[in-house]
Design a protein around this motif. Structure first.
Motif, PDB file in Angstrom:
ATOM      1  N   ALA A   1     -27.804 -34.404  50.331  1.00  0.00           N
ATOM      2  CA  ALA A   1     -27.402 -33.033  50.586  1.00  0.00           C
ATOM      3  C   ALA A   1     -27.993 -32.081  49.551  1.00  0.00           C
ATOM      4  O   ALA A   1     -28.096 -32.403  48.373  1.00  0.00           O
ATOM      5  CB  ALA A   1     -25.879 -32.934  50.591  1.00  0.00           C
ATOM      6  N   LYS A   2     -28.347 -30.906  49.987  1.00  0.00           N
ATOM      7  CA  LYS A   2     -28.900 -29.917  49.082  1.00  0.00           C
ATOM      8  C   LYS A   2     -27.785 -29.168  48.358  1.00  0.00           C
ATOM      9  O   LYS A   2     -27.896 -28.849  47.177  1.00  0.00           O
ATOM     10  CB  LYS A   2     -29.774 -28.936  49.852  1.00  0.00           C
ATOM     11  N   ASP A   3     -26.716 -28.859  49.078  1.00  0.00           N
ATOM     12  CA  ASP A   3     -25.626 -28.051  48.531  1.00  0.00           C
ATOM     13  C   ASP A   3     -24.362 -28.897  48.437  1.00  0.00           C
ATOM     14  O   ASP A   3     -23.830 -29.350  49.451  1.00  0.00           O
ATOM     15  CB  ASP A   3     -25.393 -26.835  49.416  1.00  0.00           C
ATOM     16  N   ASN A   4     -23.886 -29.076  47.224  1.00  0.00           N
ATOM     17  CA  ASN A   4     -22.754 -29.966  46.974  1.00  0.00           C
ATOM     18  C   ASN A   4     -21.572 -29.189  46.416  1.00  0.00           C
ATOM     19  O   ASN A   4     -21.712 -28.424  45.460  1.00  0.00           O
ATOM     20  CB  ASN A   4     -23.162 -31.062  45.980  1.00  0.00           C
TER      21      ASN A   4
ATOM     22  N   ARG B   1     -23.275 -26.476  55.629  1.00  0.00           N
ATOM     23  CA  ARG B   1     -24.257 -27.057  54.715  1.00  0.00           C
ATOM     24  C   ARG B   1     -23.612 -27.725  53.515  1.00  0.00           C
ATOM     25  O   ARG B   1     -24.248 -28.512  52.822  1.00  0.00           O
ATOM     26  CB  ARG B   1     -25.233 -25.976  54.244  1.00  0.00           C
TER      27      ARG B   1
ATOM     28  N   HIS C   1     -30.443 -31.729  39.028  1.00  0.00           N
ATOM     29  CA  HIS C   1     -31.139 -32.204  40.218  1.00  0.00           C
ATOM     30  C   HIS C   1     -30.502 -31.705  41.513  1.00  0.00           C
ATOM     31  O   HIS C   1     -31.132 -31.766  42.561  1.00  0.00           O
ATOM     32  CB  HIS C   1     -31.150 -33.734  40.241  1.00  0.00           C
ATOM     33  N   LEU C   2     -29.262 -31.231  41.439  1.00  0.00           N
ATOM     34  CA  LEU C   2     -28.537 -30.833  42.638  1.00  0.00           C
ATOM     35  C   LEU C   2     -27.981 -29.424  42.487  1.00  0.00           C
ATOM     36  O   LEU C   2     -27.668 -28.989  41.379  1.00  0.00           O
ATOM     37  CB  LEU C   2     -27.369 -31.795  42.917  1.00  0.00           C
ATOM     38  N   ASP C   3     -27.862 -28.718  43.608  1.00  0.00           N
ATOM     39  CA  ASP C   3     -27.143 -27.451  43.617  1.00  0.00           C
ATOM     40  C   ASP C   3     -25.665 -27.761  43.756  1.00  0.00           C
ATOM     41  O   ASP C   3     -25.229 -28.320  44.762  1.00  0.00           O
ATOM     42  CB  ASP C   3     -27.614 -26.577  44.784  1.00  0.00           C
TER      43      ASP C   3
ATOM     44  N   SER D   1     -28.963 -19.329  42.863  1.00  0.00           N
ATOM     45  CA  SER D   1     -29.706 -20.321  42.086  1.00  0.00           C
ATOM     46  C   SER D   1     -28.923 -20.615  40.814  1.00  0.00           C
ATOM     47  O   SER D   1     -28.090 -19.839  40.380  1.00  0.00           O
ATOM     48  CB  SER D   1     -31.090 -19.785  41.733  1.00  0.00           C
TER      49      SER D   1
END
Length: 484
Positions: free
Chosen positions: A295-298, A328, A350-352, A482
């Motif tokens: 997943a991009k958004d955690n 998402r 490494h993750l958002d 960001s």
């Protein structure tokens, strides 16, 4: 003059009206019944027609590679063996034209076979994501067979092969792997219920055992997308890959509790032994691991109760056309506020990540320090206190008092009233103080909300829904930020 039954005016409108007798009504009903049936018989037939049939399958015979096609199409379906029933289901799924399939003209017959094969690729092979290069090849040949009087007869044989375009190789269907043969045959055999008006409940015992994890997921996708829209499907499994983490409310645990109680089916995970729970735990663990690294958004929350409350109420808000959690988000319950800083320190680069924590912790110095160090955007640290507008608040404080007390009572069999609670501290402390305990299991009320979702979510107050919607709006605002 007596009026016809069914055209009576309200009592008092016509003083000369003669009301129908019981025998008049009985006679009118009898005239509506078919074939002189009694009312009791008619009711019984109507109800019996709605009773579903149960089909139990532990295994389903594999599709054969060769079928005597003319005999197959001419036979009564009930007289066919299991393999031939699967073959017939294959043809029906592809909506074949019998006249074209048995046409003496080769070109007509070949076009129909190609149409059938192409239809099968779209209907069935799309669910086999392991190898997208497979396609069905079919052909009809004539085989001479001797008969008793010394002469021969010609038999039309349908041949089924699977071609792998990646390896430029075709094999007879029965030479493919056992897992693929089971998967393909199952999808073919049970797809017939999509086009059958029979009321049916399908029972499966340990399906998809010969399939690896990805193929088991494909199998579940077929059930979810195609089969369950037409039939009720009930299956048993020990495989964590056959459990849907986003639909745990469908799962039931079967536990052997010895000679006195026997096997018990329950949805209560709190009363079940660890061995029985293992597939559920493994399914959840695998799902979390997959989402964590894909997943991009955690969205990181403290524990299971936060996860269950947020996911369940978000679905209710979205159904009402209000703002819930953006699809998402991948929600990650880490098991406690103390674990969150370590998680962010390890993976924050490494993750958002957006973090939701209770407001009772004194400033969350570690998270603030990580934000300053560039591991986490400061605006991506959300406390429940800022939503509840209170210095000290937990996720439970977003509920109206009556709503949360109702969940607490259902979880522990209590009769507590919201009016019994005193103080301005978090509601979980108010309840513990009233009950004379230091702490109670905060996950239990969340499990009630999940287990009884349809009934419980429908009764939530606007106060509760507004508070959670405010939380979700605040979370969603961080989605595009960001990590500055």
């Amino acid at each position: 003059m007596r009026k016809e039954v069914g055209k009576l005016t309200p009592e008092g409108d016509d003083p000369d009206e003669v009301k129908p007798t019981l025998s008049d009504i009985t006679r009118a009903i009898r005239d509506l019944l078919p074939n002189g049936q009694s009312l009791r018989q008619a009711v019984w037939h109507a109800l019996f027609a709605r009773i579903p049939s149960f089909f139990y399958f532990s295994e389903y015979s594999s599709l054969p590679s060769t079928v005597q096609i003319r005999n197959l199409l001419a036979a009564d379906e009930d007289d066919l063996n299991e393999q031939d029933q699967t073959a017939l289901a294959l043809l029906k799924l592809a909506e074949f034209e019998e006249d074209h399939l048995l046409d003496t003209d080769y070109e007509t017959r070949k076009r129909e076979l190609e149409n059938v094969a192409n239809e099968l690729r779209g209907q069935v092979l799309d669910y086999w994501s392991t190898n997208r290069n497979l396609r069905v090849e079919m052909d009809l040949t004539l085989k001479q067979k001797p008969v008793d009087n010394g002469t021969t007869t010609v038999i039309d044989e349908l041949h089924i092969r699977m071609r792998d375009d990646q390896h430029e190789l075709s094999l007879r269907f029965d030479e493919r792997s056992s897992g693929f043969r089971w998967f393909f045959s199952f999808l073919i055999a049970f797809s017939r219920y999509e086009f059958d008006d029979t009321s049916v409940i399908i029972l499966l015992d340990e399906p998809a055992l010969g399939l690896h994890a990805k193929a088991q997921k494909d199998f579940l996708h077929f059930i979810e997308e195609r089969l369950s829209k037409r039939c009720q499907v009930i299956y048993t499994t020990h495989s964590p890959f056959m459990i849907q983490p986003d639909h745990l409310e469908r799962a039931r645990l079967v536990e052997d509790r010895g000679r006195e109680q026997g096997s018990v089916t329950t949805s209560d995970v709190l009363t079940t032994d660890s061995d029985t729970l293992f597939p559920l735990q493994a399914a959840l663990g695998y799902d979390i691991a997959q989402h964590l690294f894909i997943a991009k958004d955690n969205l990181v929350v403290e524990g299971p109760s936060d996860f269950l409350f947020m996911q369940t109420i978000s679905e209710r808000l979205l159904e009402d056309g209000r703002e819930g959690l953006d699809k998402r988000w991948s929600i990650m319950p880490l098991g406690g506020a103390d674990i969150i800083p370590a998680f962010v320190a390890l993976l924050g680069n490494h993750l958002d990540v957006t973090v939701v924590v209770d407001a009772r912790k004194e400033g969350h110095q570690k998270l603030t320090a990580l934000a300053k160090a560039g591991f986490l955007g400061e605006k991506r640290i959300i406390t429940i206190g800022e939503i509840a507008d209170r210095k000290m608040a937990d996720i439970e404080d977003l509920f109206g008092k009556d709503d949360y007390v109702a969940l607490y009572n259902a979880a522990f069999g209590k009769k507590l009233k919201a009016a019994d609670l005193t103080g301005t501290d978090p509601i979980v402390r108010q309840i513990a103080r009233k009950e004379g305990v230091d702490r109670y299991d905060h996950n239990a009320p969340a499990e009630v909300l999940l287990r009884e979702r349809a009934r419980r979510v429908a009764t939530l107050s606007e106060e509760t829904l507004d508070a959670f919607e405010a939380l979700f709006k605040r979370i969603n605002e961080t989605l595009s930020q960001s990590r500055a």
